[in-house]
Design a protein around this motif. Structure first.
Motif, PDB file in Angstrom:
ATOM      1  N   LEU A   1      12.675   6.485  33.446  1.00 52.36           N
ATOM      2  CA  LEU A   1      13.061   7.762  32.862  1.00 52.36           C
ATOM      3  C   LEU A   1      12.642   8.891  33.790  1.00 52.36           C
ATOM      4  CD1 LEU A   1      11.874   7.046  29.218  1.00 52.36           C
ATOM      5  CD2 LEU A   1      14.191   6.885  30.136  1.00 52.36           C
ATOM      6  N   PRO A   2      13.493   9.857  33.993  1.00 50.82           N
ATOM      7  CA  PRO A   2      13.144  10.951  34.896  1.00 50.82           C
ATOM      8  C   PRO A   2      12.069  11.856  34.281  1.00 50.82           C
ATOM      9  CG  PRO A   2      15.235  11.404  33.825  1.00 50.82           C
ATOM     10  CD  PRO A   2      14.841  10.009  33.430  1.00 50.82           C
ATOM     11  N   PRO A   3      11.184  12.398  35.109  1.00 51.94           N
ATOM     12  CA  PRO A   3      10.161  13.314  34.608  1.00 51.94           C
ATOM     13  C   PRO A   3      10.750  14.718  34.460  1.00 51.94           C
ATOM     14  CG  PRO A   3       9.836  12.957  36.937  1.00 51.94           C
ATOM     15  CD  PRO A   3      10.991  12.084  36.521  1.00 51.94           C
TER      16      PRO A   3
ATOM     17  N   VAL B   1      16.449  21.411  31.590  1.00 52.41           N
ATOM     18  CA  VAL B   1      15.204  21.787  32.243  1.00 52.41           C
ATOM     19  C   VAL B   1      14.516  22.971  31.552  1.00 52.41           C
ATOM     20  CG1 VAL B   1      14.208  22.585  34.406  1.00 52.41           C
ATOM     21  CG2 VAL B   1      15.958  20.830  34.432  1.00 52.41           C
ATOM     22  N   THR B   2      15.254  23.970  31.140  1.00 54.81           N
ATOM     23  CA  THR B   2      14.666  25.194  30.606  1.00 54.81           C
ATOM     24  C   THR B   2      14.257  25.049  29.145  1.00 54.81           C
ATOM     25  OG1 THR B   2      16.145  26.396  32.074  1.00 54.81           O
ATOM     26  CG2 THR B   2      15.060  27.673  30.367  1.00 54.81           C
ATOM     27  N   ARG B   3      12.983  25.345  28.853  1.00 54.86           N
ATOM     28  CA  ARG B   3      12.456  25.209  27.494  1.00 54.86           C
ATOM     29  C   ARG B   3      13.253  26.055  26.486  1.00 54.86           C
ATOM     30  NH1 ARG B   3       8.059  23.615  24.678  1.00 54.86           N
ATOM     31  NH2 ARG B   3       6.779  23.153  26.467  1.00 54.86           N
TER      32      ARG B   3
ATOM     33  N   GLY C   1      12.632  17.767  31.695  1.00 59.36           N
ATOM     34  CA  GLY C   1      12.760  18.254  30.330  1.00 59.36           C
ATOM     35  C   GLY C   1      14.055  17.750  29.718  1.00 59.36           C
ATOM     36  N   ALA C   2      14.009  17.475  28.426  1.00 61.17           N
ATOM     37  CA  ALA C   2      15.197  16.936  27.764  1.00 61.17           C
ATOM     38  C   ALA C   2      15.156  17.214  26.263  1.00 61.17           C
ATOM     39  CB  ALA C   2      15.296  15.436  27.987  1.00 61.17           C
ATOM     40  N   ASN C   3      16.331  17.264  25.686  1.00 58.08           N
ATOM     41  CA  ASN C   3      16.464  17.224  24.239  1.00 58.08           C
ATOM     42  C   ASN C   3      16.718  15.771  23.874  1.00 58.08           C
ATOM     43  OD1 ASN C   3      17.424  20.121  24.899  1.00 58.08           O
ATOM     44  ND2 ASN C   3      17.084  20.132  22.707  1.00 58.08           N
ATOM     45  N   PHE C   4      16.345  15.397  22.656  1.00 54.86           N
ATOM     46  CA  PHE C   4      16.661  14.056  22.187  1.00 54.86           C
ATOM     47  C   PHE C   4      16.965  14.105  20.705  1.00 54.86           C
ATOM     48  CE2 PHE C   4      12.069  14.416  21.710  1.00 54.86           C
ATOM     49  CZ  PHE C   4      11.817  13.872  20.464  1.00 54.86           C
ATOM     50  N   VAL C   5      17.809  13.184  20.286  1.00 57.78           N
ATOM     51  CA  VAL C   5      18.062  12.993  18.862  1.00 57.78           C
ATOM     52  C   VAL C   5      17.865  11.516  18.571  1.00 57.78           C
ATOM     53  CG1 VAL C   5      19.646  14.947  18.588  1.00 57.78           C
ATOM     54  CG2 VAL C   5      20.574  12.702  19.102  1.00 57.78           C
ATOM     55  N   ILE C   6      17.385  11.261  17.369  1.00 57.31           N
ATOM     56  CA  ILE C   6      17.273   9.891  16.891  1.00 57.31           C
ATOM     57  C   ILE C   6      18.364   9.749  15.847  1.00 57.31           C
ATOM     58  CG2 ILE C   6      15.806   8.217  15.719  1.00 57.31           C
ATOM     59  CD1 ILE C   6      13.398   9.792  16.943  1.00 57.31           C
ATOM     60  N   ALA C   7      19.178   8.718  15.991  1.00 57.82           N
ATOM     61  CA  ALA C   7      20.349   8.580  15.136  1.00 57.82           C
ATOM     62  C   ALA C   7      20.605   7.141  14.747  1.00 57.82           C
ATOM     63  CB  ALA C   7      21.578   9.134  15.861  1.00 57.82           C
ATOM     64  N   GLN C   8      21.229   6.992  13.597  1.00 61.89           N
ATOM     65  CA  GLN C   8      21.807   5.710  13.213  1.00 61.89           C
ATOM     66  C   GLN C   8      23.258   5.790  13.653  1.00 61.89           C
ATOM     67  OE1 GLN C   8      20.594   5.695   8.855  1.00 61.89           O
ATOM     68  NE2 GLN C   8      20.493   3.548   9.432  1.00 61.89           N
ATOM     69  N   MET C   9      23.713   4.778  14.331  1.00 65.64           N
ATOM     70  CA  MET C   9      25.078   4.778  14.820  1.00 65.64           C
ATOM     71  C   MET C   9      25.977   4.161  13.756  1.00 65.64           C
ATOM     72  SD  MET C   9      24.268   6.289  17.498  1.00 65.64           S
ATOM     73  CE  MET C   9      25.736   6.361  18.488  1.00 65.64           C
ATOM     74  N   ALA C  10      27.016   4.904  13.380  1.00 65.28           N
ATOM     75  CA  ALA C  10      27.958   4.455  12.364  1.00 65.28           C
ATOM     76  C   ALA C  10      29.378   4.628  12.906  1.00 65.28           C
ATOM     77  CB  ALA C  10      27.764   5.273  11.086  1.00 65.28           C
ATOM     78  N   LYS C  11      30.345   3.981  12.240  1.00 61.37           N
ATOM     79  CA  LYS C  11      31.745   4.092  12.665  1.00 61.37           C
ATOM     80  C   LYS C  11      32.208   5.539  12.719  1.00 61.37           C
ATOM     81  CE  LYS C  11      33.482   0.106  10.534  1.00 61.37           C
ATOM     82  NZ  LYS C  11      34.453  -0.501   9.645  1.00 61.37           N
ATOM     83  N   GLU C  12      31.765   6.335  11.741  1.00 61.34           N
ATOM     84  CA  GLU C  12      32.187   7.736  11.664  1.00 61.34           C
ATOM     85  C   GLU C  12      31.396   8.644  12.599  1.00 61.34           C
ATOM     86  OE1 GLU C  12      29.437   6.490   8.491  1.00 61.34           O
ATOM     87  OE2 GLU C  12      31.465   5.822   8.917  1.00 61.34           O
ATOM     88  N   GLY C  13      30.491   8.064  13.361  1.00 62.52           N
ATOM     89  CA  GLY C  13      29.711   8.832  14.327  1.00 62.52           C
ATOM     90  C   GLY C  13      28.225   8.716  14.046  1.00 62.52           C
ATOM     91  N   PRO C  14      27.408   9.276  14.926  1.00 64.61           N
ATOM     92  CA  PRO C  14      25.968   9.174  14.750  1.00 64.61           C
ATOM     93  C   PRO C  14      25.488   9.984  13.547  1.00 64.61           C
ATOM     94  CG  PRO C  14      26.483  10.542  16.654  1.00 64.61           C
ATOM     95  CD  PRO C  14      27.773  10.003  16.140  1.00 64.61           C
TER      96      PRO C  14
ATOM     97  N   ASP D   1       9.086  18.291  27.385  1.00 66.46           N
ATOM     98  CA  ASP D   1       8.986  18.823  28.747  1.00 66.46           C
ATOM     99  C   ASP D   1       9.150  17.733  29.795  1.00 66.46           C
ATOM    100  OD1 ASP D   1       8.511  21.469  28.025  1.00 66.46           O
ATOM    101  OD2 ASP D   1       6.353  21.179  27.907  1.00 66.46           O
ATOM    102  N   ASN D   2       8.886  16.473  29.386  1.00 68.00           N
ATOM    103  CA  ASN D   2       8.889  15.381  30.351  1.00 68.00           C
ATOM    104  C   ASN D   2       9.322  14.087  29.663  1.00 68.00           C
ATOM    105  OD1 ASN D   2       8.197  13.271  32.113  1.00 68.00           O
ATOM    106  ND2 ASN D   2       6.451  14.377  32.941  1.00 68.00           N
ATOM    107  N   LEU D   3      10.559  13.726  29.851  1.00 66.87           N
ATOM    108  CA  LEU D   3      11.118  12.532  29.221  1.00 66.87           C
ATOM    109  C   LEU D   3      10.331  11.279  29.592  1.00 66.87           C
ATOM    110  CD1 LEU D   3      13.525  11.792  27.393  1.00 66.87           C
ATOM    111  CD2 LEU D   3      14.852  11.394  29.465  1.00 66.87           C
ATOM    112  N   ALA D   4       9.836  11.205  30.813  1.00 69.78           N
ATOM    113  CA  ALA D   4       9.101  10.027  31.283  1.00 69.78           C
ATOM    114  C   ALA D   4       7.783   9.822  30.545  1.00 69.78           C
ATOM    115  CB  ALA D   4       8.849  10.136  32.781  1.00 69.78           C
ATOM    116  N   ASN D   5       7.192  10.885  29.996  1.00 69.03           N
ATOM    117  CA  ASN D   5       5.935  10.754  29.248  1.00 69.03           C
ATOM    118  C   ASN D   5       6.117  10.021  27.924  1.00 69.03           C
ATOM    119  OD1 ASN D   5       4.347  11.947  31.170  1.00 69.03           O
ATOM    120  ND2 ASN D   5       4.270  13.941  30.168  1.00 69.03           N
ATOM    121  N   GLN D   6       7.348   9.890  27.487  1.00 67.82           N
ATOM    122  CA  GLN D   6       7.704   9.156  26.267  1.00 67.82           C
ATOM    123  C   GLN D   6       7.037   9.699  25.004  1.00 67.82           C
ATOM    124  OE1 GLN D   6       7.874   4.889  26.645  1.00 67.82           O
ATOM    125  NE2 GLN D   6       8.439   4.996  28.780  1.00 67.82           N
TER     126      GLN D   6
END
Length: 110
Positions: free
Chosen positions: A26-28, A81-83, A30-43, A52-57
């Motif tokens: 994973l790159p160090p 990248v930008t907060r 900044g990133a946004n993330f969503v947690i989703a259940q994947m369904a036929k009609e979409g997430p 700030d750092n995706l690699a930090n998990q």
């Protein structure tokens, strides 16, 4: 390359997210993330966050909590990248999807 998933915010802005392969490098960045259940009609978005750092998990704790209720939950990411941009996007998605885990977090922090 993984298929991108487009999510629309309350503002009408559209954001392209990519399913995260948890075991890959994973790159160090900044990133946004969503947690989703994947369904036929979409997430079905259950949580929206940013880091700030995706690699930090730091997102992993939210994913593990989500999987207690939503066993097949997946994490989708979008590098930003930008907060200020990440935060505005996160708020836009929360206003549109009203993710249950974001509502829980707000209720316990007030």
């Amino acid at each position: 390359m993984s298929r991108q998933i487009e999510l629309a915010g309350k503002s009408g802005a559209r954001y392209r997210y990519t399913p995260l392969e948890e075991e890959r490098f994973l790159p160090p960045a900044g990133a946004n993330f969503v947690i989703a259940q994947m369904a036929k009609e979409g997430p079905q978005i259950v949580f929206a966050g940013e880091t700030d750092n995706l690699a930090n998990q730091t997102w992993r704790a939210a994913l593990e909590k989500a999987r207690q209720t939503y066993a097949d939950a997946k994490i989708l990411t979008r590098l930003n990248v930008t907060r200020a941009v990440r935060e505005a996007e996160r708020v836009d998605l929360i206003e549109q999807y009203e993710p249950p885990m974001n509502r829980e977090r707000r209720a316990t922090s007030t």
